[in-house]
Scaffold this motif. Structure first.
Motif, mmCIF file in Angstrom:
data_model
loop_
_atom_site.group_PDB
_atom_site.id
_atom_site.type_symbol
_atom_site.label_atom_id
_atom_site.label_comp_id
_atom_site.label_asym_id
_atom_site.label_seq_id
_atom_site.Cartn_x
_atom_site.Cartn_y
_atom_site.Cartn_z
ATOM 1 N N UNK A 89 12.096 19.813 47.374
ATOM 2 C CA UNK A 89 12.141 19.454 45.955
ATOM 3 C C UNK A 89 13.530 19.264 45.375
ATOM 4 N N UNK A 90 14.422 18.557 46.063
ATOM 5 C CA UNK A 90 15.777 18.419 45.528
ATOM 6 C C UNK A 90 15.760 17.432 44.363
ATOM 7 N N UNK A 91 16.173 17.926 43.190
ATOM 8 C CA UNK A 91 16.018 17.093 41.994
ATOM 9 C C UNK A 91 17.302 16.894 41.212
ATOM 10 N N UNK A 92 18.443 17.230 41.811
ATOM 11 C CA UNK A 92 19.708 16.907 41.136
ATOM 12 C C UNK A 92 20.824 16.744 42.166
ATOM 13 N N UNK A 93 21.810 15.970 41.756
ATOM 14 C CA UNK A 93 22.952 15.758 42.632
ATOM 15 C C UNK A 93 23.730 17.066 42.824
ATOM 16 N N UNK A 94 23.783 17.837 41.749
ATOM 17 C CA UNK A 94 24.474 19.128 41.777
ATOM 18 C C UNK A 94 23.881 20.037 42.864
ATOM 19 N N UNK A 95 22.560 20.013 42.960
ATOM 20 C CA UNK A 95 21.886 20.833 43.969
ATOM 21 C C UNK A 95 22.217 20.333 45.380
ATOM 22 N N UNK A 96 22.284 19.025 45.551
ATOM 23 C CA UNK A 96 22.658 18.468 46.862
ATOM 24 C C UNK A 96 24.054 18.935 47.268
ATOM 25 N N UNK A 97 24.962 18.942 46.301
ATOM 26 C CA UNK A 97 26.342 19.357 46.587
ATOM 27 C C UNK A 97 26.362 20.816 47.056
ATOM 28 N N UNK A 98 25.565 21.646 46.406
ATOM 29 C CA UNK A 98 25.506 23.066 46.771
ATOM 30 C C UNK A 98 24.844 23.254 48.148
ATOM 31 N N UNK A 99 23.782 22.515 48.412
ATOM 32 C CA UNK A 99 23.128 22.608 49.731
ATOM 33 C C UNK A 99 24.118 22.188 50.818
ATOM 34 N N UNK A 100 24.855 21.122 50.539
ATOM 35 C CA UNK A 100 25.848 20.634 51.494
ATOM 36 C C UNK A 100 26.902 21.713 51.795
ATOM 37 N N UNK A 101 27.356 22.373 50.741
ATOM 38 C CA UNK A 101 28.374 23.411 50.877
ATOM 39 C C UNK A 101 27.855 24.589 51.722
ATOM 40 N N UNK A 102 26.646 25.028 51.420
ATOM 41 C CA UNK A 102 26.085 26.175 52.147
ATOM 42 C C UNK A 102 25.713 25.788 53.582
ATOM 43 N N UNK A 103 25.293 24.549 53.773
ATOM 44 C CA UNK A 103 24.990 24.074 55.130
ATOM 45 C C UNK A 103 26.259 24.087 55.971
ATOM 46 N N UNK A 104 27.362 23.630 55.384
ATOM 47 C CA UNK A 104 28.640 23.598 56.097
ATOM 48 C C UNK A 104 29.058 25.009 56.511
ATOM 49 N N UNK A 105 28.874 25.966 55.612
ATOM 50 C CA UNK A 105 29.212 27.359 55.923
ATOM 51 C C UNK A 105 28.432 27.884 57.114
#
Ligand code: PLP
Length: 221
Positions: A89-105
């Protein structure tokens, strides 16, 4: 609190024939119920609440594919990033940025679906078609390396009017096909207990079914 194994077998058989992935939505249900479906061969399970998902993930076999299908808050992404299989249910660009950051970690690429608002109700989350296109273009210019947009997700209006539901799913399918080739989309997640047959007829290839398999839930948590 009994799992409906016969219904499971028959839905599973029908859906495999159509190459549709069944996500068993186990929110609010105990781990015993999940174990029962797991023993019957089910591996894809969907949850809506982060804390509940964490508790269940810790107790259940590691080869389960955990789908996060609820509304995800940015500050909670970090908890599920180590293991989540697909975020619907990704519904904002902001959320994508955060998922990307945590995925990278976590040294991962996390597969995501963008949620599109197709229902009449104001309360359902998601991008409208224009916002979706803007987000996809934005991603093209500034790719987020640790996420992969696998496709789209949507929920139809909560109504008995099958024609309305069919039109809404048809609309989402048309948006999906419009972008599928260019963005290499693979997954169109639409359909729940009450409307999955209509969703599949309209081109869904992933359905999220809870109450038909696990029985009804308390009205709202
Ligand atoms: C709860 C839920 C489902 C499953 O609903 P049922 O009607 O019980 O099949 C599917 N998708 C989402 C996003 C949900 O929150």
């Amino acid at each position: 609190m009994a799992v409906n194994l016969e219904t499971y077998q028959s839905i599973h058989k029908d859906l495999s024939g159509e190459k549709v992935t069944l996500v068993a939505v186990s929110k609010t249900k105990p781990v015993e119920d999940i174990k029962e479906l797991y023993a019957a061969g089910q591996r894809d399970f969907g949850e809506n609440y982060v804390q509940e998902l964490l508790d269940k993930e810790a107790k259940l076999p590691k080869d389960i594919h955990w789908h996060f299908i609820g509304h995800l808050q940015s500050n909670k992404v970090k908890y599920i990033a180590p293991f989540v299989y697909l975020i619907h249910g990704v519904d904002s660009y902001k959320l994508l940025v955060e998922i990307n950051k945590q995925a990278a970690k976590n040294n991962r690429i996390i597969p995501c679906l963008l949620q599109v608002h197709i229902a009449r109700e104001e309360t359902k989350f998601g991008f409208d078609e224009t916002e979706l296109e803007e987000a996809l273009e934005h991603l093209e210019h500034e790719p987020l390396k640790n996420i992969q947009i696998k496709g789209l997700m949507g929920m139809a209006s909560f109504t008995d009017d099958k024609e309305t539901v069919r039109k809404e799913f048809g609309y989402l399918h048309s948006i999906f096909t419009k972008h599928a080739a260019k963005r290499s989309f693979e997954i169109l997640s639409m359909g729940m207990s009450g409307d999955y047959d209509i969703a599949v007829a309209e081109g869904s290839n992933m359905v999220r079914i809870g109450s038909l398999l696990f029985g009804t839930r308390p009205a709202k948590m």
